[in-house]
Design an enzyme around this catalytic site. Sequence first.
Site, mmCIF file in Angstrom:
data_model
loop_
_atom_site.group_PDB
_atom_site.id
_atom_site.type_symbol
_atom_site.label_atom_id
_atom_site.label_comp_id
_atom_site.label_asym_id
_atom_site.label_seq_id
_atom_site.Cartn_x
_atom_site.Cartn_y
_atom_site.Cartn_z
ATOM 1 N N ASP A 1 42.115 103.387 90.397
ATOM 2 C CA ASP A 1 40.867 104.371 90.359
ATOM 3 C C ASP A 1 40.636 104.501 89.237
ATOM 4 O OD1 ASP A 1 39.436 106.430 91.786
ATOM 5 O OD2 ASP A 1 41.096 107.704 91.175
ATOM 6 N N SER A 2 39.356 105.404 89.074
ATOM 7 C CA SER A 2 38.998 106.096 87.784
ATOM 8 C C SER A 2 39.938 107.025 87.219
ATOM 9 C CB SER A 2 37.810 106.637 88.219
ATOM 10 O OG SER A 2 37.756 108.034 88.988
ATOM 11 N N CYS B 1 39.021 103.664 94.291
ATOM 12 C CA CYS B 1 38.020 104.460 93.817
ATOM 13 C C CYS B 1 36.717 104.263 94.920
ATOM 14 C CB CYS B 1 37.567 104.233 92.507
ATOM 15 S SG CYS B 1 36.143 105.039 91.733
ATOM 16 N N GLU C 1 40.449 118.959 90.881
ATOM 17 C CA GLU C 1 41.269 118.514 89.507
ATOM 18 C C GLU C 1 41.826 120.009 88.977
ATOM 19 O OE1 GLU C 1 39.982 115.605 86.972
ATOM 20 O OE2 GLU C 1 39.666 114.085 88.841
ATOM 21 N N CYS D 1 35.106 109.956 99.028
ATOM 22 C CA CYS D 1 35.508 110.065 97.495
ATOM 23 C C CYS D 1 37.015 110.358 97.697
ATOM 24 C CB CYS D 1 34.740 111.266 97.054
ATOM 25 S SG CYS D 1 35.336 111.594 95.057
ATOM 26 N N HIS E 1 38.982 112.409 96.021
ATOM 27 C CA HIS E 1 39.381 113.761 95.890
ATOM 28 C C HIS E 1 39.275 114.409 97.274
ATOM 29 C CE1 HIS E 1 39.030 112.541 91.939
ATOM 30 N NE2 HIS E 1 39.610 113.723 91.379
HETATM 31 N N1 DGL Z 1 37.372 108.026 92.302
HETATM 32 C C1 DGL Z 1 35.951 108.536 92.164
HETATM 33 C C2 DGL Z 1 35.605 108.069 93.785
HETATM 34 O O1 DGL Z 1 36.128 107.969 94.548
HETATM 35 C C3 DGL Z 1 35.904 109.988 92.334
HETATM 36 C C4 DGL Z 1 35.961 110.416 90.765
HETATM 37 C C5 DGL Z 1 34.894 109.675 89.658
HETATM 38 O O2 DGL Z 1 33.801 109.825 89.800
HETATM 39 O O3 DGL Z 1 35.431 109.051 88.694
HETATM 40 O O4 DGL Z 1 34.381 107.708 93.775
#
Ligand code: DGL
Length: 273
Positions: A13-14, A76, A155, A187, A189
């Site tokens: 993930d990011s 992600c 976060e 997403c 989160h």
């Molecule tokens: N992990 C990213 C997503 O699911 C969200 C956070 C980011 O923008 O890096 O799209």
Amino acid sequence: MNADPNAPIGVFDSGIGGLTVAREIMRNLPSERIVYFGDTARLPYGNKSKETILRFSRQIVRFLKEQQVKAIVVACNTASAFAVDELREETDTPLLGVIEAGARVAAARTVNRKIGVIGTEGTVRSRIHESFLKKLDPEVTVYGKACPLFVPLVEEGWLHDPVTVEVARRYLQEMKEEQVDTLILGCTHYPLLRSTIGNIMGENVTLVNPAYETALALRAMLEEQGINRQENVQEEFPYRFFVSDLAEKFQSFANSILPYDVKMTRKIDIERY
Ligand code: DGL
């Protein structure tokens, strides 16, 4: 490709959000081992171009392959939207994104054929859900809405804060007006805001959590390929965590959401890959 059923699953993930996907894999595939990579030095991905995300994702896949993973989950949503097709063509390691399983469940659940998708700017702009959903049912109408403030709010740990409730109300207003009966939490989160979002949308709207659906799709894929782990040996470190920056923050977030005590996170130089 590493066809050893005892090899770990690579999840990336990011940053920290993909831990919601790792959490579902831990819960639903408890005998599997995981190597998680969070690209904390280069997040967010949500507002970056396809080209950049593809470059980052390719580096991460190279790192995960070095870790001898047997399968890769692109946790992600933004990376799944922009990079999964190319990554799948380029690697012999079985690879799953988080878009498809969520879209499949949404298409199956909707009754009025109005489906909402919330996600980052990139994910919503890509209209990837719409293209999957239309293939499954050409009659569906898909409404997309980017909700970029959700990521920093989660976060910050403000899951039930009045500020978050107000922000959610504004973002979701359109979905309510369009009377969607199914909403994809597109997403990493957003599953952590499930109760806030659910309260606003009302109990008649089905919320689809792609993290959970992807864990189930992963189980099916591993079984189909005969690489699901049979043994349930207790190991000291069944889950390993790597990040590209600031391991401490990652670790405290991980410990707040995972059913596992994360004692060690290693920082690596992802630009080397
Ligand atoms: N992990 C990213 C997503 O699911 C969200 C956070 C980011 O923008 O890096 O799209």
